[in-house]
Design a protein around this motif. Structure first.
Motif, PDB file in Angstrom:
ATOM      1  N   GLU A   1       9.869  28.301  17.454  1.00 46.06           N
ATOM      2  CA  GLU A   1       9.509  28.606  16.079  1.00 46.06           C
ATOM      3  C   GLU A   1       8.436  27.640  15.611  1.00 46.06           C
ATOM      4  O   GLU A   1       8.151  26.635  16.262  1.00 46.06           O
ATOM      5  CB  GLU A   1      10.740  28.531  15.166  1.00 46.06           C
ATOM      6  CG  GLU A   1      11.402  27.171  15.119  1.00 46.06           C
ATOM      7  CD  GLU A   1      12.626  27.164  14.216  1.00 46.06           C
ATOM      8  OE1 GLU A   1      12.907  26.101  13.629  1.00 46.06           O
ATOM      9  OE2 GLU A   1      13.301  28.203  14.090  1.00 46.06           O
TER      10      GLU A   1
ATOM     11  N   ALA B   1       4.841  28.817  17.973  1.00 46.77           N
ATOM     12  CA  ALA B   1       5.419  30.155  18.130  1.00 46.77           C
ATOM     13  C   ALA B   1       4.439  31.208  17.613  1.00 46.77           C
ATOM     14  O   ALA B   1       4.259  32.269  18.223  1.00 46.77           O
ATOM     15  CB  ALA B   1       6.748  30.245  17.388  1.00 46.77           C
TER      16      ALA B   1
ATOM     17  N   HIS C   1       6.271  30.218   8.185  1.00 48.57           N
ATOM     18  CA  HIS C   1       7.216  30.140   9.290  1.00 48.57           C
ATOM     19  C   HIS C   1       6.922  31.251  10.294  1.00 48.57           C
ATOM     20  O   HIS C   1       6.408  32.316   9.940  1.00 48.57           O
ATOM     21  CB  HIS C   1       8.649  30.282   8.762  1.00 48.57           C
ATOM     22  CG  HIS C   1       9.718  30.030   9.804  1.00 48.57           C
ATOM     23  ND1 HIS C   1       9.811  28.868  10.517  1.00 48.57           N
ATOM     24  CD2 HIS C   1      10.741  30.822  10.232  1.00 48.57           C
ATOM     25  CE1 HIS C   1      10.860  28.929  11.336  1.00 48.57           C
ATOM     26  NE2 HIS C   1      11.433  30.110  11.185  1.00 48.57           N
TER      27      HIS C   1
ATOM     28  N   VAL D   1       8.701  32.866  14.212  1.00 43.46           N
ATOM     29  CA  VAL D   1       9.794  32.794  15.185  1.00 43.46           C
ATOM     30  C   VAL D   1       9.491  33.730  16.347  1.00 43.46           C
ATOM     31  O   VAL D   1       9.078  34.884  16.141  1.00 43.46           O
ATOM     32  CB  VAL D   1      11.149  33.199  14.554  1.00 43.46           C
ATOM     33  CG1 VAL D   1      12.262  33.106  15.591  1.00 43.46           C
ATOM     34  CG2 VAL D   1      11.478  32.341  13.355  1.00 43.46           C
ATOM     35  N   THR D   2       9.676  33.215  17.579  1.00 48.94           N
ATOM     36  CA  THR D   2       9.610  34.039  18.788  1.00 48.94           C
ATOM     37  C   THR D   2      10.839  33.700  19.626  1.00 48.94           C
ATOM     38  O   THR D   2      11.554  32.740  19.319  1.00 48.94           O
ATOM     39  CB  THR D   2       8.334  33.740  19.606  1.00 48.94           C
ATOM     40  OG1 THR D   2       8.406  32.402  20.118  1.00 48.94           O
ATOM     41  CG2 THR D   2       7.089  33.912  18.757  1.00 48.94           C
TER      42      THR D   2
ATOM     43  N   ALA E   1       8.070  38.944  17.608  1.00 49.95           N
ATOM     44  CA  ALA E   1       7.857  37.757  16.775  1.00 49.95           C
ATOM     45  C   ALA E   1       7.987  38.145  15.316  1.00 49.95           C
ATOM     46  O   ALA E   1       7.786  39.309  14.940  1.00 49.95           O
ATOM     47  CB  ALA E   1       6.479  37.157  17.041  1.00 49.95           C
TER      48      ALA E   1
ATOM     49  N   THR F   1       8.193  25.719   8.233  1.00 43.89           N
ATOM     50  CA  THR F   1       7.844  24.942   9.423  1.00 43.89           C
ATOM     51  C   THR F   1       6.338  24.853   9.648  1.00 43.89           C
ATOM     52  O   THR F   1       5.887  24.117  10.516  1.00 43.89           O
ATOM     53  CB  THR F   1       8.480  25.578  10.671  1.00 43.89           C
ATOM     54  OG1 THR F   1       8.000  26.924  10.805  1.00 43.89           O
ATOM     55  CG2 THR F   1       9.997  25.584  10.565  1.00 43.89           C
TER      56      THR F   1
END
Length: 340
Positions: free
Chosen positions: A58, A62, A51, A53-54, A40, A86
């Motif tokens: 996202e 996430a 933000h 992300v995985t 991640a 995000t």
């Protein structure tokens, strides 16, 4: 270690604490988090989480996936993030939620050590378990040994942690076991009904927002203050033949720390009972503890804990345990309630 890089193990230093430390310095950069093959990235800008992300998504959810990575490692690299924003929640609420979910998983993982294991029902065909709600019944129907915990969550269209909590209760009740190898047949998957009625607030709010299960520190307090002592019989046991008039039911427990104490106190009661009762009665103790756990989750609070001790005492009598053993059991249980 090069300038601008912070790294370490999440087992030694919880990730929420490290993120908070970095954010207080107003730094911008990226946390690279890894546990085995899972990775991640969590981005900060001027100290604010913006933000995540995985491989599966996202944004906020996430970031919450990382709650299941208790043995992972992290590396923070200072840089100017070129990513969309995000996540808009304040850091304090994000890190509190992340820490809460990590605490939940820390206890759940004692029974469900991996979401890659395969839950399988122990019930006989046509057998209907008692005390199982609608969602747990759907999880149970999917527990054929074919789907992993993560795959059950995907079929349920629920977060993995939510499904793991349901499975935790089913495992504790003896309705489900976990296997390391896929088996059985793929179960029939039914889409959740769009008009499925919402559960009562007193149950759903507590079950969906199940607080941290973090074990209390050594020397923690015993039974919550303000509860009436357990009634005694002339022989020193618990009164069981004629129950006293039922008091007004207390409000549901919604304080995370309070629920932690109640959960762990049921474990202490069960352990004390098993020290006295013979092994054939341990399954009875486990079943009653699982029932009390479900009642606490449903909002019954301290009453469920007191009733657990009473139920174990009555169960020992019903099982034919001799008077001396029951007296010793009651002495041990009352000693727990007297602990401050």
């Amino acid at each position: 270690m090069s300038q601008g890089v912070i790294q370490g193990s999440m087992r030694e230093a919880p990730l929420p604490d490290i993120i908070q430390l970095v954010s207080q310095g107003g730094k911008s950069g990226c946390f690279h988090v890894q546990q085995e093959a899972s990775r991640a990235r969590i981005y900060l800008k001027d100290g604010r989480i913006i933000h995540a992300v995985t491989p599966t998504g996202e944004g906020f959810e996430a970031l919450m996936e990382v709650a299941l990575w208790l043995d992972g490692s992290y590396r923070f690299e200072e840089l100017v993030p070129d990513v969309p924003s995000t996540i808009t929640k304040p850091n304090a609420s994000i890190l509190m939620e992340l820490g809460r979910r990590m605490d939940e998983w820390r206890v759940i993982s004692q029974k469900i050590p991996s979401v890659d294991l395969y839950p399988a029902s122990t019930l006989l065909p046509g057998e209907t378990p008692h005390g199982v709600n609608t969602r747990e019944a759907r999880v149970l129907a999917l527990s054929t040994g074919y789907y992993s915990v993560a795959e059950v969550a995907e079929a349920m269209q629920k977060p993995v942690l939510t499904t793991a909590k349901d499975l935790y209760g089913l495992v504790m009740a003896g309705h489900v076991v976990l296997k390391g190898i896929r088996s059985g047949k793929p179960p029939k998957v039914e889409a959740p009904a769009a008009t499925e009625p919402a559960p009562a607030p007193t149950t759903a709010a507590v079950r969906e927002e199940l607080p941290a299960f973090a074990p209390p520190p050594p020397g923690s307090v015993g039974f919550p203050e303000g509860q009436d002592p357990l009634p005694e019989t002339i022989g020193g046991g618990f009164a069981a033949a004629v129950p006293p008039p039922a008091p007004a039911k207390a409000a549901p427990v919604d304080d995370p720390q309070r629920m932690v104490k109640l959960m762990n106190f049921t474990q202490r009661i069960a352990q004390a009972a098993k020290m006295v009762l013979p092994e054939p009665q341990h399954e009875m103790v486990n079943r009653l503890q699982a029932k009390a756990t479900q009642q606490i989750i449903s909002g019954d609070g301290p009453e469920a804990v007191k009733n657990l001790a009473l139920a174990i005492s009555r169960g020992a009598v019903d099982a034919g345990c001799d008077a001396d053993m029951v007296r010793t059991l009651n002495t041990h249980l009352k000693a727990l309630f007297a602990t401050k």
